[in-house]
Structure formats: C-alpha cells, structure tokens
Design a protein around this motif. Structure first.
Motif, mmCIF file in Angstrom:
data_model
loop_
_atom_site.group_PDB
_atom_site.id
_atom_site.type_symbol
_atom_site.label_atom_id
_atom_site.label_comp_id
_atom_site.label_asym_id
_atom_site.label_seq_id
_atom_site.Cartn_x
_atom_site.Cartn_y
_atom_site.Cartn_z
ATOM 1 N N ALA A 70 32.297 -86.815 37.038
ATOM 2 C CA ALA A 70 31.385 -87.963 37.029
ATOM 3 C C ALA A 70 30.015 -87.582 37.571
ATOM 4 O O ALA A 70 28.982 -88.060 37.075
ATOM 5 N N ASP A 71 29.982 -86.716 38.583
ATOM 6 C CA ASP A 71 28.718 -86.250 39.144
ATOM 7 C C ASP A 71 27.943 -85.451 38.104
ATOM 8 O O ASP A 71 26.720 -85.584 37.976
ATOM 9 N N LEU A 72 28.642 -84.628 37.343
ATOM 10 C CA LEU A 72 28.004 -83.870 36.263
ATOM 11 C C LEU A 72 27.446 -84.813 35.204
ATOM 12 O O LEU A 72 26.326 -84.622 34.703
ATOM 13 N N GLN A 73 28.211 -85.836 34.852
ATOM 14 C CA GLN A 73 27.754 -86.784 33.843
ATOM 15 C C GLN A 73 26.492 -87.519 34.310
ATOM 16 O O GLN A 73 25.563 -87.746 33.517
ATOM 17 N N THR A 74 26.451 -87.873 35.588
ATOM 18 C CA THR A 74 25.255 -88.512 36.135
ATOM 19 C C THR A 74 24.057 -87.581 36.036
ATOM 20 O O THR A 74 22.946 -88.003 35.679
ATOM 21 N N ALA A 75 24.277 -86.299 36.315
ATOM 22 C CA ALA A 75 23.196 -85.315 36.213
ATOM 23 C C ALA A 75 22.703 -85.201 34.776
ATOM 24 O O ALA A 75 21.497 -85.052 34.530
ATOM 25 N N LEU A 76 23.623 -85.259 33.821
ATOM 26 C CA LEU A 76 23.232 -85.210 32.411
ATOM 27 C C LEU A 76 22.359 -86.407 32.042
ATOM 28 O O LEU A 76 21.348 -86.266 31.342
ATOM 29 N N LEU A 77 22.739 -87.588 32.519
ATOM 30 C CA LEU A 77 21.953 -88.782 32.223
ATOM 31 C C LEU A 77 20.588 -88.735 32.896
ATOM 32 O O LEU A 77 19.577 -89.152 32.305
ATOM 33 N N ASP A 78 20.556 -88.210 34.107
ATOM 34 C CA ASP A 78 19.264 -88.067 34.795
ATOM 35 C C ASP A 78 18.350 -87.128 34.018
ATOM 36 O O ASP A 78 17.146 -87.383 33.872
ATOM 37 N N GLU A 79 18.921 -86.049 33.521
ATOM 38 C CA GLU A 79 18.118 -85.098 32.746
ATOM 39 C C GLU A 79 17.641 -85.733 31.447
ATOM 40 O O GLU A 79 16.493 -85.532 31.032
ATOM 41 N N TRP A 80 18.503 -86.494 30.804
ATOM 42 C CA TRP A 80 18.116 -87.194 29.573
ATOM 43 C C TRP A 80 16.916 -88.112 29.830
ATOM 44 O O TRP A 80 15.954 -88.119 29.044
ATOM 45 N N GLU A 81 16.955 -88.847 30.931
ATOM 46 C CA GLU A 81 15.826 -89.725 31.224
ATOM 47 C C GLU A 81 14.567 -88.925 31.534
ATOM 48 O O GLU A 81 13.462 -89.294 31.115
ATOM 49 N N ASP A 82 14.723 -87.814 32.246
ATOM 50 C CA ASP A 82 13.568 -86.984 32.583
ATOM 51 C C ASP A 82 12.980 -86.309 31.345
ATOM 52 O O ASP A 82 11.761 -86.176 31.210
ATOM 53 N N ARG A 83 13.846 -85.851 30.443
ATOM 54 C CA ARG A 83 13.385 -85.118 29.273
ATOM 55 C C ARG A 83 12.851 -86.046 28.190
ATOM 56 O O ARG A 83 11.924 -85.679 27.457
ATOM 57 N N ASN A 84 13.432 -87.220 28.047
ATOM 58 C CA ASN A 84 13.094 -88.083 26.919
ATOM 59 C C ASN A 84 12.331 -89.341 27.320
ATOM 60 O O ASN A 84 11.181 -89.526 26.938
ATOM 61 N N SER A 85 12.962 -90.207 28.097
ATOM 62 C CA SER A 85 12.293 -91.463 28.439
ATOM 63 C C SER A 85 10.995 -91.228 29.200
ATOM 64 O O SER A 85 9.958 -91.829 28.896
ATOM 65 N N ALA A 86 11.044 -90.355 30.199
ATOM 66 C CA ALA A 86 9.841 -90.118 30.995
ATOM 67 C C ALA A 86 8.711 -89.551 30.141
ATOM 68 O O ALA A 86 7.538 -89.890 30.345
#
Length: 223
Positions: A70-86
C-alpha cells in the motif's frame, strides 16, 4: 496498456540515489519498476515478489524503502500527480500574452513526453475503476486540472460559464486524443493547430504565439 520503448529498470538521478555497499537497487529502482508494470500490466501485477524477481533481487530489500504494498501504491500515485497533474497545472499558470499562447502552453505537456506520461495517466484511470479511493483522487486531479485551464481562459477575457465550457472541451478532447491512440506524424498534427485553436477558443490563432509553439515542437528531440 501502453508498451514502453525505454528500459524498464533505470535510475533517474544516480547522483541523488546512488547504490551504496551491497545494495543492488534503490528506492527509485523499485518505484520505476512498479510504475512500468502498472502501465504495461495493470495494478494487479504490481506485487512485491514479482517486482523483486524482475530486478533479480531479494524481496527483503523492498522494506528498506516502503512499509508495504500500500505504501508503494501511494508513492506511485504521488509520482503520477507530480509528473502529470502538477505539470498541467503549472503550464496553465504560465504567463501568456493571449489565449493562443495560453492554449499552446497547455499543449506543451502533450507534445513532450517528459512533461506528461500518457501511459501512467491511463493506467491510473484503469486502476480507479476497481478502487473508489483511487477514483476519488483521480476525480480531484481532473477537477484541479480543469480549474487551472478554466482560469487560463478567464485570464483572457472569457466569462465564467464560457471559460469553464471551453476548458472542459479542450481538456476532454486532449485526453480522448490519447485514449484513442491516434497515430499521426507531428507535421500532420501541427498542420491542424491553427484550426484547432480557432475551434477551442473561438478566436483566430495569434501568429507569434503559434510560431513560438511550432519552434518548441521542432526543438524536441525524437523520443
């Protein structure tokens, strides 16, 4: 799913994330591998043992960097937001002289793969179909992206309702363009730019902003 052409295991910044002593892989290696598996095979295959086997390391090293899956999945979502949404939000907020310039700033995210990871975005969307919590996070990301694009239209004189409508048309079109996996060379794509801008904005494309964007595209190295 999207098939990547780049190596699946790579270190984004070896200086900041070095191998030390007997450590064979770093946190970035785990995250990069997990991201590529998410994109190519879906979240169901993002498993600790499977990732370890792909990298040829013991699964025990995973726990140096992450508490659990679950911690890894959270990191993946954080990266997705940093790479795309941001990236999208930042480009919508860039200074612009006119609406053509503002729309071209938005388009920069989608012509340069370094600014927007198409495969990652749609992998998260697929993931959200199975997990209401991911769906809520995705919905909020879309809301934030559209709000930034709406503000870009409003900054150039569009009234609230029209700015919102045009932002949605532009945003949904761009995601649909990728979802359909349309294959066209960049010259063909750019030949439609001025009519696209007229359609999206209701105003003729401004020539200087248009030429600046075409120069940006021409300078991109083939990826």
């Amino acid at each position: 799913m999207v098939v990547r052409s780049s190596p699946i295991l790579h270190r984004d910044d070896p200086q900041k994330d070095p191998l030390v002593g007997h450590v064979k892989v770093t946190r970035s290696d785990w995250l990069n591998m997990a991201r590529d598996v998410l994109v190519t095979e879906g979240v169901g295959e993002v498993k600790i043992l499977g990732l370890a086997n792909r990298m040829g390391v013991s699964r025990s090293s995973f726990y140096w960097y992450f508490k659990d899956r679950a911690d890894l999945q959270t990191a993946l979502l954080d990266e997705w937001e940093d790479r795309n949404s941001a990236q999208i939000i930042a480009h919508c907020q860039m200074p612009s002289h006119n609406i053509t310039h503002a729309v071209c700033n938005f388009f920069r995210c989608f012509v340069d793969p370094a600014k927007f990871d198409q495969g990652l975005d749609f992998a998260v969307r697929e993931w959200s179909r199975r997990d209401p919590a991911i769906r809520a996070r995705l919905d909020q990301a879309d809301t934030n992206r559209i709000a930034a694009l709406t503000a870009a239209f409003a900054a150039h004189g569009y009234q609230t309702a029209e700015a919102d409508a045009r932002a949605r048309i532009l945003y949904f079109m761009q995601l649909g363009y990728h979802a359909l996996e349309i294959h066209e060379d960049m010259d063909t794509r750019m030949s439609r730019l001025a009519p696209y801008i007229l359609g999206f904005t209701g105003r003729p494309a401004e020539s200087v902003a248009l030429q600046d964007f075409l120069a940006f595209v021409a300078d991109l190295e083939p990826r």
